[in-house]
Write a protein that holds these residues in place. Sequence first.
Motif, PDB file in Angstrom:
ATOM      1  N   ASP A   1     -30.494 -14.552 -16.617  1.00 32.97           N
ATOM      2  CA  ASP A   1     -30.050 -15.655 -16.370  1.00 32.97           C
ATOM      3  C   ASP A   1     -30.540 -16.089 -14.731  1.00 32.97           C
ATOM      4  OD1 ASP A   1     -28.141 -14.959 -14.136  1.00 32.97           O
ATOM      5  OD2 ASP A   1     -26.919 -14.601 -16.237  1.00 32.97           O
ATOM      6  N   PRO A   2     -30.901 -17.384 -14.337  1.00 30.68           N
ATOM      7  CA  PRO A   2     -31.128 -17.643 -13.184  1.00 30.68           C
ATOM      8  C   PRO A   2     -30.555 -16.614 -11.980  1.00 30.68           C
ATOM      9  CG  PRO A   2     -30.787 -19.324 -13.937  1.00 30.68           C
ATOM     10  CD  PRO A   2     -30.614 -18.442 -14.981  1.00 30.68           C
ATOM     11  N   ASP A   3     -28.953 -16.485 -11.889  1.00 30.19           N
ATOM     12  CA  ASP A   3     -28.498 -16.061 -11.199  1.00 30.19           C
ATOM     13  C   ASP A   3     -28.550 -14.281 -10.803  1.00 30.19           C
ATOM     14  OD1 ASP A   3     -26.121 -16.605  -8.702  1.00 30.19           O
ATOM     15  OD2 ASP A   3     -24.494 -15.458 -10.154  1.00 30.19           O
ATOM     16  N   LEU A   4     -28.724 -14.077 -11.981  1.00 25.20           N
ATOM     17  CA  LEU A   4     -28.822 -12.387 -11.985  1.00 25.20           C
ATOM     18  C   LEU A   4     -31.220 -12.384 -11.240  1.00 25.20           C
ATOM     19  CD1 LEU A   4     -28.152 -11.251 -15.297  1.00 25.20           C
ATOM     20  CD2 LEU A   4     -27.337 -10.362 -13.306  1.00 25.20           C
ATOM     21  N   ILE A   5     -31.206 -13.208 -11.933  1.00 28.36           N
ATOM     22  CA  ILE A   5     -32.485 -13.146 -11.477  1.00 28.36           C
ATOM     23  C   ILE A   5     -32.645 -13.672  -9.559  1.00 28.36           C
ATOM     24  CG2 ILE A   5     -34.681 -13.851 -11.229  1.00 28.36           C
ATOM     25  CD1 ILE A   5     -34.589 -14.172 -14.300  1.00 28.36           C
ATOM     26  N   PHE A   6     -32.006 -14.550  -9.244  1.00 29.61           N
ATOM     27  CA  PHE A   6     -32.302 -14.706  -7.699  1.00 29.61           C
ATOM     28  C   PHE A   6     -31.398 -14.263  -7.106  1.00 29.61           C
ATOM     29  CE2 PHE A   6     -35.099 -17.997 -10.482  1.00 29.61           C
ATOM     30  CZ  PHE A   6     -36.382 -17.763 -10.296  1.00 29.61           C
ATOM     31  N   GLY A   7     -30.166 -14.206  -7.610  1.00 26.57           N
ATOM     32  CA  GLY A   7     -28.511 -14.054  -6.721  1.00 26.57           C
ATOM     33  C   GLY A   7     -28.937 -12.780  -5.086  1.00 26.57           C
ATOM     34  N   ASP A   8     -28.487 -13.176  -4.443  1.00 24.62           N
ATOM     35  CA  ASP A   8     -28.888 -12.284  -3.208  1.00 24.62           C
ATOM     36  C   ASP A   8     -28.086 -11.056  -3.537  1.00 24.62           C
ATOM     37  OD1 ASP A   8     -26.446 -13.845  -3.175  1.00 24.62           O
ATOM     38  OD2 ASP A   8     -26.924 -14.326  -1.166  1.00 24.62           O
ATOM     39  N   ASP A   9     -27.405 -11.353  -4.586  1.00 25.53           N
ATOM     40  CA  ASP A   9     -26.022  -9.677  -5.019  1.00 25.53           C
ATOM     41  C   ASP A   9     -26.667  -8.613  -5.560  1.00 25.53           C
ATOM     42  OD1 ASP A   9     -26.187 -11.305  -6.818  1.00 25.53           O
ATOM     43  OD2 ASP A   9     -23.860 -10.505  -7.501  1.00 25.53           O
ATOM     44  N   VAL A  10     -28.066  -8.195  -4.537  1.00 17.42           N
ATOM     45  CA  VAL A  10     -28.737  -6.997  -4.787  1.00 17.42           C
ATOM     46  C   VAL A  10     -28.437  -5.807  -5.854  1.00 17.42           C
ATOM     47  CG1 VAL A  10     -30.562  -5.904  -5.053  1.00 17.42           C
ATOM     48  CG2 VAL A  10     -30.714  -7.849  -3.522  1.00 17.42           C
ATOM     49  N   ASP A  11     -27.050  -5.416  -4.820  1.00 22.49           N
ATOM     50  CA  ASP A  11     -26.653  -3.776  -5.154  1.00 22.49           C
ATOM     51  C   ASP A  11     -25.954  -4.445  -6.423  1.00 22.49           C
ATOM     52  OD1 ASP A  11     -27.871  -2.915  -3.268  1.00 22.49           O
ATOM     53  OD2 ASP A  11     -26.394  -3.412  -1.525  1.00 22.49           O
ATOM     54  N   ASP A  12     -25.057  -5.295  -6.652  1.00 17.50           N
ATOM     55  CA  ASP A  12     -24.608  -5.348  -8.247  1.00 17.50           C
ATOM     56  C   ASP A  12     -25.087  -6.198  -9.431  1.00 17.50           C
ATOM     57  OD1 ASP A  12     -22.326  -5.095  -6.293  1.00 17.50           O
ATOM     58  OD2 ASP A  12     -21.602  -7.372  -6.298  1.00 17.50           O
ATOM     59  N   LYS A  13     -25.954  -6.328  -9.381  1.00 19.25           N
ATOM     60  CA  LYS A  13     -26.922  -6.846 -10.630  1.00 19.25           C
ATOM     61  C   LYS A  13     -26.919  -5.973 -11.415  1.00 19.25           C
ATOM     62  CE  LYS A  13     -30.366  -9.464  -8.204  1.00 19.25           C
ATOM     63  NZ  LYS A  13     -31.359 -10.763  -7.847  1.00 19.25           N
ATOM     64  N   TYR A  14     -27.442  -4.478 -11.149  1.00 19.75           N
ATOM     65  CA  TYR A  14     -26.929  -3.320 -11.923  1.00 19.75           C
ATOM     66  C   TYR A  14     -25.746  -3.980 -12.749  1.00 19.75           C
ATOM     67  CZ  TYR A  14     -27.957   0.920 -14.772  1.00 19.75           C
ATOM     68  OH  TYR A  14     -27.750   1.478 -15.480  1.00 19.75           O
ATOM     69  N   GLN A  15     -24.384  -3.891 -12.917  1.00 20.04           N
ATOM     70  CA  GLN A  15     -23.664  -3.574 -13.366  1.00 20.04           C
ATOM     71  C   GLN A  15     -23.337  -5.062 -13.705  1.00 20.04           C
ATOM     72  OE1 GLN A  15     -20.340  -1.891 -11.948  1.00 20.04           O
ATOM     73  NE2 GLN A  15     -21.587  -0.675 -10.040  1.00 20.04           N
ATOM     74  N   ARG A  16     -23.612  -5.904 -13.472  1.00 19.85           N
ATOM     75  CA  ARG A  16     -23.283  -7.175 -13.419  1.00 19.85           C
ATOM     76  C   ARG A  16     -24.070  -7.867 -15.321  1.00 19.85           C
ATOM     77  NH1 ARG A  16     -25.517 -11.357 -10.264  1.00 19.85           N
ATOM     78  NH2 ARG A  16     -24.676 -13.008 -11.165  1.00 19.85           N
ATOM     79  N   ALA A  17     -25.841  -6.771 -14.895  1.00 19.45           N
ATOM     80  CA  ALA A  17     -26.428  -7.327 -16.491  1.00 19.45           C
ATOM     81  C   ALA A  17     -25.390  -6.317 -17.278  1.00 19.45           C
ATOM     82  CB  ALA A  17     -27.834  -6.166 -16.148  1.00 19.45           C
ATOM     83  N   LEU A  18     -25.501  -4.725 -17.145  1.00 16.33           N
ATOM     84  CA  LEU A  18     -24.551  -4.546 -17.909  1.00 16.33           C
ATOM     85  C   LEU A  18     -23.194  -5.381 -18.291  1.00 16.33           C
ATOM     86  CD1 LEU A  18     -24.622  -0.846 -17.034  1.00 16.33           C
ATOM     87  CD2 LEU A  18     -25.571  -1.446 -18.732  1.00 16.33           C
TER      88      LEU A  18
ATOM     89  N   LYS B   1     -22.725  -8.554 -18.513  1.00 13.66           N
ATOM     90  CA  LYS B   1     -22.981  -9.812 -19.483  1.00 13.66           C
ATOM     91  C   LYS B   1     -23.299  -9.024 -20.933  1.00 13.66           C
ATOM     92  CE  LYS B   1     -27.319 -13.576 -19.879  1.00 13.66           C
ATOM     93  NZ  LYS B   1     -26.064 -13.699 -18.917  1.00 13.66           N
ATOM     94  N   ILE B   2     -23.928  -7.736 -21.665  1.00 13.87           N
ATOM     95  CA  ILE B   2     -23.660  -7.073 -22.704  1.00 13.87           C
ATOM     96  C   ILE B   2     -22.768  -6.650 -23.164  1.00 13.87           C
ATOM     97  CG2 ILE B   2     -26.070  -7.409 -22.947  1.00 13.87           C
ATOM     98  CD1 ILE B   2     -26.242  -5.064 -22.900  1.00 13.87           C
ATOM     99  N   GLY B   3     -21.365  -7.228 -22.349  1.00 14.67           N
ATOM    100  CA  GLY B   3     -20.282  -6.222 -22.754  1.00 14.67           C
ATOM    101  C   GLY B   3     -20.165  -4.537 -22.731  1.00 14.67           C
ATOM    102  N   ILE B   4     -20.838  -4.072 -21.246  1.00 13.35           N
ATOM    103  CA  ILE B   4     -20.158  -2.591 -21.212  1.00 13.35           C
ATOM    104  C   ILE B   4     -20.362  -2.070 -19.991  1.00 13.35           C
ATOM    105  CG2 ILE B   4     -22.280  -0.563 -20.843  1.00 13.35           C
ATOM    106  CD1 ILE B   4     -24.240  -1.812 -22.996  1.00 13.35           C
ATOM    107  N   ASP B   5     -19.445  -1.456 -20.111  1.00 13.22           N
ATOM    108  CA  ASP B   5     -18.384  -0.991 -18.887  1.00 13.22           C
ATOM    109  C   ASP B   5     -19.666   0.502 -18.432  1.00 13.22           C
ATOM    110  OD1 ASP B   5     -17.693   0.184 -16.658  1.00 13.22           O
ATOM    111  OD2 ASP B   5     -15.123  -0.234 -17.485  1.00 13.22           O
ATOM    112  N   LEU B   6     -20.201   0.195 -16.831  1.00 13.40           N
ATOM    113  CA  LEU B   6     -21.265   1.513 -16.612  1.00 13.40           C
ATOM    114  C   LEU B   6     -20.371   2.911 -17.021  1.00 13.40           C
ATOM    115  CD1 LEU B   6     -23.615   2.526 -15.599  1.00 13.40           C
ATOM    116  CD2 LEU B   6     -23.185   1.628 -13.181  1.00 13.40           C
TER     117      LEU B   6
END
Length: 216
Positions: A182-199, A201-206
């Motif tokens: 989704d555009p927010d994951l690609i272009f969002g400025d919260d780079v450090d949070d993208k990994y956990q947010r992507a996980l 997104k598919i229902g996974i807790d790191l």
Amino acid sequence: MSPEGKTSKPVRRKAAGFGDNSSGEGYLDGRLLIAMPVMGDPRFERSVIYMCAHSSEGAMGIIVNRPAGSIDFPGLLVQLDIIEKADQITLPENAETMQVLKGGPVDTGRGFVLHSSDFFIKDATLNIDEGICLTATVDILKAIAKGTGPKHAILALGYAGWAPGQLENEIQHNGWLHCDADPDLIFGDDVDDKYQRALRKIGIDLGMLSNEAGHA
């Protein structure tokens, strides 16, 4: 992982048959790859990669959550002689704040701009998925500097590349998960949070992800 320099050119969809295969079952064009926590390659540890091309001929993607350190976009424009140093203060806001990322270990001296589809250069822009494009020419940097570029964009130095069948093998061996982009994951400025947010997104807790978890 694709060794640095192994692929000298990014996979081109038309030349490699991506125009015919991009919508084929099992291909990941326009999706996000998410590195498993057990990823042993430091170049891809905790990385989120937007897949630009994937077919039986190989794959190419851009890491969207790894900053390029001290390199900033206005300074890069000066280095490339697109603007004068004194003109940095007159850049449009989206150029001043545009992210520069490490896109992957291949062709690290080359820039690739992932951007929204409101900007297009004939014979230079690759339309990857609805709303997301890739352009790798200096013309898009000039347009962004003038305020006539895309509304959303990130500049990546280098890319990630896989030989035929290599990515599929890595996924089968639990190297990667994948999810819708989704555009927010690609272009969002919260780079450090993208990994956990992507996980998430598919229902996974790191914190609960087992090393033996299967791929998505």
